[in-house]
Write an enzyme that holds these catalytic residues in place. Structure first.
Site, PDB file in Angstrom:
ATOM      1  N   THR A   1       1.524   4.313   1.568  1.00  0.00           N
ATOM      2  CA  THR A   1       2.291   4.826   2.700  1.00  0.00           C
ATOM      3  C   THR A   1       3.195   3.747   3.286  1.00  0.00           C
ATOM      4  OG1 THR A   1       0.536   6.407   3.198  1.00  0.00           O
ATOM      5  CG2 THR A   1       2.129   5.975   4.954  1.00  0.00           C
ATOM      6  N   CYS A   2       2.677   2.543   3.397  1.00  0.00           N
ATOM      7  CA  CYS A   2       3.452   1.438   3.968  1.00  0.00           C
ATOM      8  C   CYS A   2       4.684   1.148   3.115  1.00  0.00           C
ATOM      9  CB  CYS A   2       2.587   0.184   4.053  1.00  0.00           C
ATOM     10  SG  CYS A   2       1.012   0.429   4.906  1.00  0.00           S
ATOM     11  N   ASN A   3       4.479   1.099   1.817  1.00  0.00           N
ATOM     12  CA  ASN A   3       5.530   0.725   0.880  1.00  0.00           C
ATOM     13  C   ASN A   3       6.507   1.855   0.570  1.00  0.00           C
ATOM     14  OD1 ASN A   3       6.375  -1.475  -1.049  1.00  0.00           O
ATOM     15  ND2 ASN A   3       6.177   0.255  -2.440  1.00  0.00           N
TER      16      ASN A   3
ATOM     17  N   VAL B   1       8.251   1.293   5.464  1.00  0.00           N
ATOM     18  CA  VAL B   1       9.314   0.292   5.323  1.00  0.00           C
ATOM     19  C   VAL B   1      10.651   0.935   4.952  1.00  0.00           C
ATOM     20  CG1 VAL B   1      10.124  -1.696   3.979  1.00  0.00           C
ATOM     21  CG2 VAL B   1       7.788  -1.671   4.893  1.00  0.00           C
TER      22      VAL B   1
ATOM     23  N   THR C   1       0.852  -1.188   0.000  1.00  0.00           N
ATOM     24  CA  THR C   1       0.000   0.000   0.000  1.00  0.00           C
ATOM     25  C   THR C   1       0.894   1.248   0.000  1.00  0.00           C
ATOM     26  OG1 THR C   1      -0.189  -0.103   2.406  1.00  0.00           O
ATOM     27  CG2 THR C   1      -1.934  -1.168   1.123  1.00  0.00           C
TER      28      THR C   1
END
Length: 169
Positions: free
Chosen positions: A55-57, A61, A53
């Site tokens: 923001t996560c990616n 991370v 996703t």
């Protein structure tokens, strides 16, 4: 109730595919990652609503990966990225991000960890289901929570980001 500083991590088992450079395009057999295996260790667990996703990616991370050496210098034994999906998706995401053996991509496929810690997020409205992880980061030393930051706006990384965790160490 949401887990807080001073609480002990719940005794649950996650799944992950250990880093193996020989398995470039597939996960081997997913392995158990028992939270109790962190006894005597200082770990960071950061939870994200979904693999791949935006923001996560693109933010969460990469920040932890970029600060890996700083975390190690401050005594962190393991960095675990947790999401409520399966180990195969988490393995593919770990490979795609090229984090290699720096971050363990762990699957909380049955949402046991997020339910036990009160960090579950209902994203039914976004078509992602009722059992997702809130965006959070925690530091545990010998299974005892020493820091926890839970985001109140899911698409912004502040208290759960690498810099906030570093400042808390």
């Amino acid at each position: 109730m949401t887990i807080k500083v001073g609480d002990t991590l719940p005794s649950v088992t996650l799944k992950h595919c250990p880093y193996d450079p020989a398995l470039e395009h597939a996960c081997g057999l997913p392995q158990n990652l028992d939270i109790s295996s962190f006894r005597g260790k200082k770990v960071i667990i950061f939870g994200v609503p979904g693999a791949f996703t935006p923001t996560c990616n693109n933010q969460h991370v990469p920040e932890f990966y970029a600060k890996y050496n700083e975390f190690k210098a401050r005594g962190i034994d393991e960095i675990i990225c947790l999401s409520t999906t399966d180990a195969f998706v988490m393995d593919a995401w770990g490979k795609w991000t090229h984090t290699n053996d720096k971050i363990i991509f762990a699957a909380d496929g049955n949402a046991e960890f997020v339910h036990a810690t009160g960090l579950v997020l209902d994203l039914t409205v976004a078509g992602m289901g009722a059992n997702r992880s809130q965006r959070f980061a925690l530091v545990a030393d010998d299974l005892v929570v020493k820091y926890i930051g839970v985001e109140t706006n899911g698409s912004i990384v502040t208290v759960s980001g690498a810099d906030a965790v570093l400042a808390a160490l």
